[in-house]
Design a protein around this motif. Structure first.
Motif, PDB file in Angstrom:
ATOM      1  N   CYS A 159       0.838  -1.208   0.000  1.00 62.77           N
ATOM      2  CA  CYS A 159       0.000   0.000   0.000  1.00 62.77           C
ATOM      3  C   CYS A 159       0.868   1.251   0.000  1.00 62.77           C
ATOM      4  O   CYS A 159       2.078   1.192   0.198  1.00 62.77           O
ATOM      5  CB  CYS A 159      -0.932  -0.001   1.206  1.00 62.77           C
ATOM      6  SG  CYS A 159      -0.094  -0.084   2.792  1.00 62.77           S
ATOM      7  N   ARG A 218      -5.232   1.365  -5.853  1.00 66.34           N
ATOM      8  CA  ARG A 218      -5.049   0.171  -6.656  1.00 66.34           C
ATOM      9  C   ARG A 218      -4.238   0.533  -7.897  1.00 66.34           C
ATOM     10  O   ARG A 218      -4.340   1.647  -8.383  1.00 66.34           O
ATOM     11  CB  ARG A 218      -6.389  -0.385  -7.168  1.00 66.34           C
ATOM     12  CG  ARG A 218      -7.456  -0.716  -6.188  1.00 66.34           C
ATOM     13  CD  ARG A 218      -8.403   0.434  -5.822  1.00 66.34           C
ATOM     14  NE  ARG A 218      -9.037   1.211  -6.849  1.00 66.34           N
ATOM     15  CZ  ARG A 218     -10.190   0.913  -7.439  1.00 66.34           C
ATOM     16  NH1 ARG A 218     -10.829  -0.194  -7.126  1.00 66.34           N
ATOM     17  NH2 ARG A 218     -10.728   1.704  -8.325  1.00 66.34           N
ATOM     18  N   ARG A 248      -6.529   1.476 -11.639  1.00 65.18           N
ATOM     19  CA  ARG A 248      -7.823   2.138 -11.453  1.00 65.18           C
ATOM     20  C   ARG A 248      -7.677   3.315 -10.507  1.00 65.18           C
ATOM     21  O   ARG A 248      -7.018   3.228  -9.474  1.00 65.18           O
ATOM     22  CB  ARG A 248      -8.862   1.145 -10.906  1.00 65.18           C
ATOM     23  CG  ARG A 248      -9.271   0.112 -11.946  1.00 65.18           C
ATOM     24  CD  ARG A 248     -10.188  -0.937 -11.380  1.00 65.18           C
ATOM     25  NE  ARG A 248     -11.582  -0.555 -11.293  1.00 65.18           N
ATOM     26  CZ  ARG A 248     -12.462  -0.652 -12.295  1.00 65.18           C
ATOM     27  NH1 ARG A 248     -12.081  -1.107 -13.457  1.00 65.18           N
ATOM     28  NH2 ARG A 248     -13.716  -0.302 -12.121  1.00 65.18           N
ATOM     29  N   VAL A 268     -10.331  -1.919   1.995  1.00 64.60           N
ATOM     30  CA  VAL A 268     -10.014  -3.350   2.057  1.00 64.60           C
ATOM     31  C   VAL A 268      -9.875  -3.737   3.529  1.00 64.60           C
ATOM     32  O   VAL A 268      -9.804  -2.880   4.404  1.00 64.60           O
ATOM     33  CB  VAL A 268      -8.699  -3.684   1.303  1.00 64.60           C
ATOM     34  CG1 VAL A 268      -8.811  -3.332  -0.166  1.00 64.60           C
ATOM     35  CG2 VAL A 268      -7.516  -2.983   1.940  1.00 64.60           C
ATOM     36  N   ASP A 279     -12.890  -8.307   1.875  1.00 69.26           N
ATOM     37  CA  ASP A 279     -12.655  -7.079   1.106  1.00 69.26           C
ATOM     38  C   ASP A 279     -13.968  -6.540   0.531  1.00 69.26           C
ATOM     39  O   ASP A 279     -14.156  -5.325   0.431  1.00 69.26           O
ATOM     40  CB  ASP A 279     -11.636  -7.325  -0.014  1.00 69.26           C
ATOM     41  CG  ASP A 279     -10.202  -7.351   0.496  1.00 69.26           C
ATOM     42  OD1 ASP A 279      -9.966  -6.896   1.635  1.00 69.26           O
ATOM     43  OD2 ASP A 279      -9.323  -7.829  -0.229  1.00 69.26           O
ATOM     44  N   CYS A 320      -7.320  -6.634 -16.752  1.00 76.77           N
ATOM     45  CA  CYS A 320      -7.922  -7.779 -16.075  1.00 76.77           C
ATOM     46  C   CYS A 320      -7.452  -9.082 -16.718  1.00 76.77           C
ATOM     47  O   CYS A 320      -6.830  -9.086 -17.783  1.00 76.77           O
ATOM     48  CB  CYS A 320      -9.451  -7.695 -16.131  1.00 76.77           C
ATOM     49  SG  CYS A 320     -10.131  -7.621 -17.798  1.00 76.77           S
ATOM     50  N   ARG A 331      -6.795  -8.977  -8.278  1.00 76.56           N
ATOM     51  CA  ARG A 331      -5.973  -7.822  -7.960  1.00 76.56           C
ATOM     52  C   ARG A 331      -4.526  -8.277  -7.803  1.00 76.56           C
ATOM     53  O   ARG A 331      -4.280  -9.402  -7.387  1.00 76.56           O
ATOM     54  CB  ARG A 331      -6.383  -7.203  -6.598  1.00 76.56           C
ATOM     55  CG  ARG A 331      -7.788  -6.774  -6.423  1.00 76.56           C
ATOM     56  CD  ARG A 331      -8.755  -7.818  -5.894  1.00 76.56           C
ATOM     57  NE  ARG A 331      -8.399  -8.596  -4.721  1.00 76.56           N
ATOM     58  CZ  ARG A 331      -8.638  -8.252  -3.458  1.00 76.56           C
ATOM     59  NH1 ARG A 331      -9.218  -7.106  -3.202  1.00 76.56           N
ATOM     60  NH2 ARG A 331      -8.331  -9.046  -2.466  1.00 76.56           N
ATOM     61  N   TRP A 377      -1.211  -8.537  -5.607  1.00 75.02           N
ATOM     62  CA  TRP A 377      -0.843  -8.534  -4.187  1.00 75.02           C
ATOM     63  C   TRP A 377      -1.846  -9.212  -3.266  1.00 75.02           C
ATOM     64  O   TRP A 377      -1.479  -9.738  -2.218  1.00 75.02           O
ATOM     65  CB  TRP A 377      -0.594  -7.109  -3.652  1.00 75.02           C
ATOM     66  CG  TRP A 377       0.224  -6.267  -4.562  1.00 75.02           C
ATOM     67  CD1 TRP A 377       1.290  -6.692  -5.310  1.00 75.02           C
ATOM     68  CD2 TRP A 377       0.045  -4.882  -4.871  1.00 75.02           C
ATOM     69  NE1 TRP A 377       1.789  -5.640  -6.042  1.00 75.02           N
ATOM     70  CE2 TRP A 377       1.052  -4.525  -5.799  1.00 75.02           C
ATOM     71  CE3 TRP A 377      -0.859  -3.915  -4.452  1.00 75.02           C
ATOM     72  CZ2 TRP A 377       1.169  -3.244  -6.305  1.00 75.02           C
ATOM     73  CZ3 TRP A 377      -0.744  -2.636  -4.939  1.00 75.02           C
ATOM     74  CH2 TRP A 377       0.256  -2.308  -5.868  1.00 75.02           C
ATOM     75  N   ARG A 378      -3.123  -9.187  -3.611  1.00 72.38           N
ATOM     76  CA  ARG A 378      -4.128  -9.757  -2.723  1.00 72.38           C
ATOM     77  C   ARG A 378      -4.850 -10.916  -3.404  1.00 72.38           C
ATOM     78  O   ARG A 378      -5.228 -10.834  -4.558  1.00 72.38           O
ATOM     79  CB  ARG A 378      -5.149  -8.682  -2.291  1.00 72.38           C
ATOM     80  CG  ARG A 378      -4.544  -7.646  -1.355  1.00 72.38           C
ATOM     81  CD  ARG A 378      -5.500  -6.532  -1.027  1.00 72.38           C
ATOM     82  NE  ARG A 378      -6.466  -6.862  -0.002  1.00 72.38           N
ATOM     83  CZ  ARG A 378      -6.250  -6.730   1.310  1.00 72.38           C
ATOM     84  NH1 ARG A 378      -5.076  -6.316   1.743  1.00 72.38           N
ATOM     85  NH2 ARG A 378      -7.184  -7.029   2.176  1.00 72.38           N
ATOM     86  N   ASP A 435     -16.993   1.382  -7.557  1.00 70.75           N
ATOM     87  CA  ASP A 435     -16.332   0.122  -7.224  1.00 70.75           C
ATOM     88  C   ASP A 435     -16.751  -0.348  -5.825  1.00 70.75           C
ATOM     89  O   ASP A 435     -16.869  -1.557  -5.578  1.00 70.75           O
ATOM     90  CB  ASP A 435     -14.805   0.270  -7.306  1.00 70.75           C
ATOM     91  CG  ASP A 435     -14.287   0.217  -8.740  1.00 70.75           C
ATOM     92  OD1 ASP A 435     -15.040  -0.225  -9.626  1.00 70.75           O
ATOM     93  OD2 ASP A 435     -13.132   0.613  -8.964  1.00 70.75           O
ATOM     94  N   ASP A 452       0.636   5.420 -14.325  1.00 74.75           N
ATOM     95  CA  ASP A 452       0.474   4.145 -13.633  1.00 74.75           C
ATOM     96  C   ASP A 452       1.851   3.562 -13.337  1.00 74.75           C
ATOM     97  O   ASP A 452       2.673   3.430 -14.241  1.00 74.75           O
ATOM     98  CB  ASP A 452      -0.347   3.192 -14.521  1.00 74.75           C
ATOM     99  CG  ASP A 452      -0.905   2.032 -13.739  1.00 74.75           C
ATOM    100  OD1 ASP A 452      -0.189   1.512 -12.862  1.00 74.75           O
ATOM    101  OD2 ASP A 452      -2.049   1.654 -14.004  1.00 74.75           O
TER     102      ASP A 452
END
Lengths: 264, 264
Positions: A112, A168, A171, A177, A210, B112, B168, B170-171, B210, B261
């Motif tokens: 994060c 994220r 996005r 979370v 989440d 995705c 996602r 990392w998770r 979201d 990004d």
């Protein structure tokens, strides 16, 4: 609408600004008593920041002496070197550096911004210096302690999740979370089940906590003073698990091992 | 509990398996009429898959001839080359390759797995070959059309979001996100506002749609046959915007430009 397949979220009213040492369970209990009800058969989502404050995970920047590495990074990224010093102390590995932000893997394994060390929404110290709020040391333990304390006050069975707002990749916008969990499985795993047309589902393990955190975030506006949200529904009630006698360490199920991660 | 700060989610009952050409608005209208109510002042979350099916975005793998590139990638990743061919047709850029998965940037800008081309939950063709479901071509337009059709049937004001389950970095575990939106702002921006202690908030733009998608996902279990969820609450009602006369293109606000990004 189908009553059997519904969920209701409500913010807990009247929770004051939290100080180190405050008894969160007592404050949450008082909030629910004012509306004459118990928390049972649902999930209590609590904002990480009030957990951290109650646990004393706050540091005045005046008490921080930045290292040489922190000074160098702060200059590079245009950040306060004392903030960077705290970020580094919470960091296992820097994943990315960007303008004004470090994307870090924390010692707990969360990836994060700024290792979760936040200057916003923190009280300012008496000297006027900003105060940083660090993540709880063990969010599963924090969730477990709060759940057990509430059960001692007559609530339960209930689950507790600790939530934070994370950015994220790809996005825009933040989404809440879960950082810690007690009393509910972090993941609902449909793998091996069959879908509506009989095909075996391959990759449909949903990150239940989440989803719950993001839902609770709808009522946790940053300026709304609503750090705790109660989530209940008939199907959710079935997912509340028996109370173990120690923290489950469940949130680790949500942390992808670095060697299986395509983005570290 | 605070009634003024609450949200209720309920799944719409009795929506049948969707075929190309089906009138989704009529089927949703019939579902709500069975419980004698209108959809007004809230957000209707609809699973991408039924939108895609209604719009005919389904392809039998028997009708797909894989290219040389698709065959090569399929061999490398242990996938069906016909599936890979469809994935490539939906892809602007491959972001990562991993075991059995391609992480793709779609032509719409979503990042995705497999460019959203899904073999699970798809009907099997009469020949027994798997059928792939592609993402809608323009999810904002799909949301807008459904909203307008429901309003013509007497519902509204309401917002519509199209949702899908994404992985996602990392998770572990999937979480639903929004792919299309009509009638509500995708992002709630707290930047420039002050927090509880008077500090100006820096980076608290919440991805409202979201959060709504993840919340709706709690009632959209893969095996539950619940592809549509109604979300309502007093504060949410205030966020429903006036109906424009064309799709807003709002979801692009959630797509981070590649040059900003850190993970592309």
């Amino acid at each position: 609408m189908s009553e059997s397949n519904s969920i209701r979220l409500s913010s807990l009213p009247g929770i004051p600004s939290i100080q180190p040492g405050d008894d969160l369970a007592a404050l949450i209990d008082a909030s629910t008593r004012s509306s004459q009800r118990y928390l049972a058969g649902g999930v209590l989502a609590v904002c990480q920041k009030i957990i951290s404050k109650a646990e004393g995970r706050v540091v005045s920047l005046t008490d921080v002496t930045p290292s040489e590495q922190a000074r160098r990074l702060a200059k590079e990224l245009d950040k306060d070197p004392r903030h960077v010093e705290l970020v580094l102390s919470e960091t296992k590995r820097i994943v990315r550096k960007g303008p004004e932000v470090l994307i870090c893997e924390t010692h707990q394994g969360f990836v994060c911004a700024n290792a979760g060390v936040d200057l916003s929404n923190a009280p300012t110290s008496s000297s006027g210096a900003p105060i940083a709020v660090l993540l709880p040391k063990d969010c599963d333990a924090s969730a477990f302690d709060l759940k057990r304390s509430l059960e001692k006050l007559g609530h339960g069975p209930l689950a507790v999740i600790i939530t934070d707002t994370f950015g994220r990749p790809w996005r825009e916008g933040l989404v809440d979370v879960a950082l810690g969990v007690a009393g509910i499985s972090p993941i609902v795993d449909w793998r091996g089940e069959q879908d509506l047309s009989g095909r075996t589902l391959q990759v449909t393990a949903m990150a239940l906590v989440d989803q719950l955190a993001a839902a609770a975030g709808l009522l946790m506006g940053k300026d709304a003073g609503t750090p705790a949200v109660w989530i209940e529904g008939p199907r959710l009630a079935q997912q509340i698990t028996n109370t173990p006698d120690k923290p489950s360490g469940g949130i680790s199920q949500l942390i992808r091992p670095a060697d299986k991660d395509l983005f570290r």
